[in-house]
Design an enzyme around this catalytic site. Structure first.
Site, PDB file in Angstrom:
ATOM      1  N   LYS A  76      73.356  -8.347 -55.705  1.00 51.44           N
ATOM      2  CA  LYS A  76      72.246  -7.887 -56.538  1.00 51.44           C
ATOM      3  C   LYS A  76      72.590  -8.179 -57.993  1.00 51.44           C
ATOM      4  CE  LYS A  76      69.388  -3.757 -57.414  1.00 51.44           C
ATOM      5  NZ  LYS A  76      69.130  -2.345 -57.039  1.00 51.44           N
ATOM      6  N   SER A 152      64.460  -1.149 -55.420  1.00 49.16           N
ATOM      7  CA  SER A 152      64.605  -2.227 -56.363  1.00 49.16           C
ATOM      8  C   SER A 152      65.444  -3.397 -55.859  1.00 49.16           C
ATOM      9  CB  SER A 152      65.228  -1.698 -57.655  1.00 49.16           C
ATOM     10  OG  SER A 152      66.551  -1.245 -57.428  1.00 49.16           O
ATOM     11  N   SER A 176      66.819   2.577 -53.388  1.00 46.96           N
ATOM     12  CA  SER A 176      66.729   1.121 -53.561  1.00 46.96           C
ATOM     13  C   SER A 176      67.547   0.268 -52.606  1.00 46.96           C
ATOM     14  CB  SER A 176      67.101   0.739 -54.990  1.00 46.96           C
ATOM     15  OG  SER A 176      66.012   1.004 -55.838  1.00 46.96           O
TER      16      SER A 176
HETATM   17  N1  GLN Z   1      62.109   3.536 -56.638  1.00 41.76           N
HETATM   18  C1  GLN Z   1      62.937   4.430 -57.384  1.00 41.76           C
HETATM   19  C2  GLN Z   1      62.734   4.214 -58.855  1.00 41.76           C
HETATM   20  O1  GLN Z   1      61.854   3.514 -59.181  1.00 41.76           O
HETATM   21  C3  GLN Z   1      64.368   4.242 -57.010  1.00 41.76           C
HETATM   22  C4  GLN Z   1      64.969   3.017 -57.593  1.00 41.76           C
HETATM   23  C5  GLN Z   1      66.416   2.863 -57.277  1.00 41.76           C
HETATM   24  O2  GLN Z   1      66.926   3.440 -56.322  1.00 41.76           O
HETATM   25  N2  GLN Z   1      67.084   2.097 -58.108  1.00 41.76           N
HETATM   26  O3  GLN Z   1      63.425   4.720 -59.688  1.00 41.76           O
END
Ligand code: GLN
Length: 485
Positions: A76, A152, A176
């Site tokens: 990532k 994400s 995410s």
């Molecule tokens: N979808 C969540 C957010 O927008 C979690 C994102 C994540 O785990 N980085 O913050």
């Protein structure tokens, strides 16, 4: 080769059926051919990848290879990798080449000898559930290219689902790793907070962020976690614990295992197709000998609101470093210093990131701190206590990972609250600091559904065991999207 698990690839490399250079070339060629459409990778560097692969081949020849040496994986683009562009999905870092390695990169590539295939697309600064906030454009879900891969870690999920990489890393602040794994038919693990070092992992919400593996199987996740986990003096929240072999419990039978179903996860709010699939998985666990018990997480409905105070508060502080002075983007035209800061941040950050910086600054400001930030911290404690209570009567908790299957590109991007609700089943786990997994459990229509397993603190090996036994009894995780050859 592209359909093999890490375990099988390791066997192929050890048996000299293929070299790491050949294997890495195979995946690089696939990325070159298929990535322009899927957009899972933002940076590929054939030369660096092949030189790592050649070094891995030398280790294999010299007999100094580890169990995964020579296998290529994707990272990532939130992990700093020396000499590699590291963007975090943002214009702010679009030209940033990391001058050092994250601990995860050191451990996986330098120590374990995995080969780095490239850096994967992601929501900007890991803020999102669809990969649509990326400066580098959305990622298509290989199962249906009109749909999102989740976020994400959407690029990592799409890369593995399209078999552009055999496995990848993700990070999970509110879901995410688990949500994109669920939407792309993968297995993903968010470890207990503090198990994987955050050094060199670009910070979003530091008290919640945790890196982890995404792959085809629980066994692959266990093998990868073996290379990622461990105490790190450079991360003050890293936990000093003896090293573990996360594969050690994989084969243990499930007879006598108590699986808790939180009634709040089985109430309204989940798509019928997802729920029916999860129910079928519960039946499978019964057949495997587990006992199903009812538990309750009475404060779980407060997890999304508490998260959207705490995470933005931490983000507003973490992202203050992007000021056009130290690194990253600087606005080309400006007047005085204040003007340079303002223009840099106005131009360098996208809409969602700005929204969170504003919310975070607001909830931390004098006069509002007690009403929002402090209250959210209290809720966080209540949520963690709910889990402590629940784990008195069960060994693992089971439910859906996401309330829906993959949604259409653009479907939720205009409505932040709808987007935030993608994480109703995942966020409480981060607030409590617990380990959680997603794994394939079937399909609703033509789209994959992900089961979620939540474990007690440091119970990763048990979670992986519970997932592995299910994967030996089912073949959902072996299905690949059609039309991607
Ligand atoms: N979808 C969540 C957010 O927008 C979690 C994102 C994540 O785990 N980085 O913050």
């Amino acid at each position: 080769m592209i359909d093999k698990t890490l375990k099988q690839l390791a066997q192929a490399l050890a048996a000299k059926e293929i070299s790491s250079v050949e294997l890495s070339t195979l995946f690089l060629d696939r990325i070159e051919r298929l990535n322009p459409d899927i957009n899972a990778f933002v940076t590929v560097d054939r030369e660096q990848t092949l030189s790592m692969a050649a070094a891995a081949d030398a280790r294999i020849a010299a007999g100094t290879a580890g169990p995964l040496t020579g296998i290529p994986i994707a990272q990532k683009d939130i992990f700093c990798a020396e000499g590699w562009r590291t963007t975090c999905g943002s214009k702010m870092l679009a030209d940033f080449v990391a001058p050092y390695n994250a601990t995860v990169i050191e451990k996986m590539h330098r120590d374990a000898g995995l080969v780095l295939l490239g850096k994967t697309n992601m929501d900007e600064f890991a803020m999102g559930s669809s990969n649509e906030t990326s400066f580098f454009g959305p990622v298509k879900n290989p199962w249906d290219r009109t749909r999102v891969p989740g976020g994400s870690s959407g690029g990592s999920a799409a890369a593995v689902a399209a078999r552009l990489a055999p496995a990848a890393t993700g990070t999970d602040t509110g879901g995410s790793i688990r949500q994109p794994a669920a939407l792309c038919n993968l297995t993903g693990l968010k470890p207990t907070y503090g198990v994987v070092s955050r050094y060199g992992m670009i910070a979003y919400a530091s008290s919640l962020d945790q890196g982890g593996p995404m792959g085809a199987t629980a066994e692959d996740c266990a093998l990868l976690l073996n290379t990622m986990a461990g105490f790190d003096v450079r991360d003050s929240t890293s936990l000093e614990r003896p090293a573990e072999d996360y594969t050690r419990n994989l084969e243990q039978p499930l007879a006598g295992l108590r699986i808790g179903l939180p009634k709040e996860f089985f109430a309204a709010g989940c798509d019928a197709g997802v729920m029916a699939t999860v129910q079928e998985a519960i039946n499978e666990y019964r057949r495997l000998g587990a006992t199903i018990v009812d538990v309750s997480l009475p404060n779980s409905h407060l997890s999304v609101p508490a998260y959207y105070v705490i995470a933005p508060a931490e983000a507003s502080s973490n992202l203050s470093r992007f000021d056009g002075v130290r690194y990253g983007y600087r606005a080309p035209d400006y007047g005085n210093l204040d003007d340079m800061y303002m223009k840099t941040r106005a131009q360098g950050f996208g809409e969602e990131v700005k929204r969170r910086i504003l919310i975070g600054t607001y909830v931390l400001s004098h006069g509002y701190y007690d009403a929002y930030y402090l209250q959210a911290q209290r809720i966080r404690r209540l949520i963690a206590n709910d889990f402590v209570e629940a784990f008195k009567s069960c060994d693992v908790i089971l439910g859906p990972t996401s309330p829906t299957t993959a949604f259409k590109l653009g479907e939720k991007s205009a409505d932040p609250v709808q987007m935030y609700l993608s994480d109703i089943y995942t966020i409480a786990v981060n607030l409590a600091g617990l380990p959680g997994m997603a794994l394939p459990c079937g399909f609703a229509g033509d789209l994959p559904v992900g089961l979620q397993l939540i474990g007690n603190y440091f119970d990763e090996a048990r979670l992986l065991n519970v997932a592995h036994r299910y994967q030996q009894a089912t073949d959902w995780h072996l299905r690949s999207p059609r039309g991607i050859e």
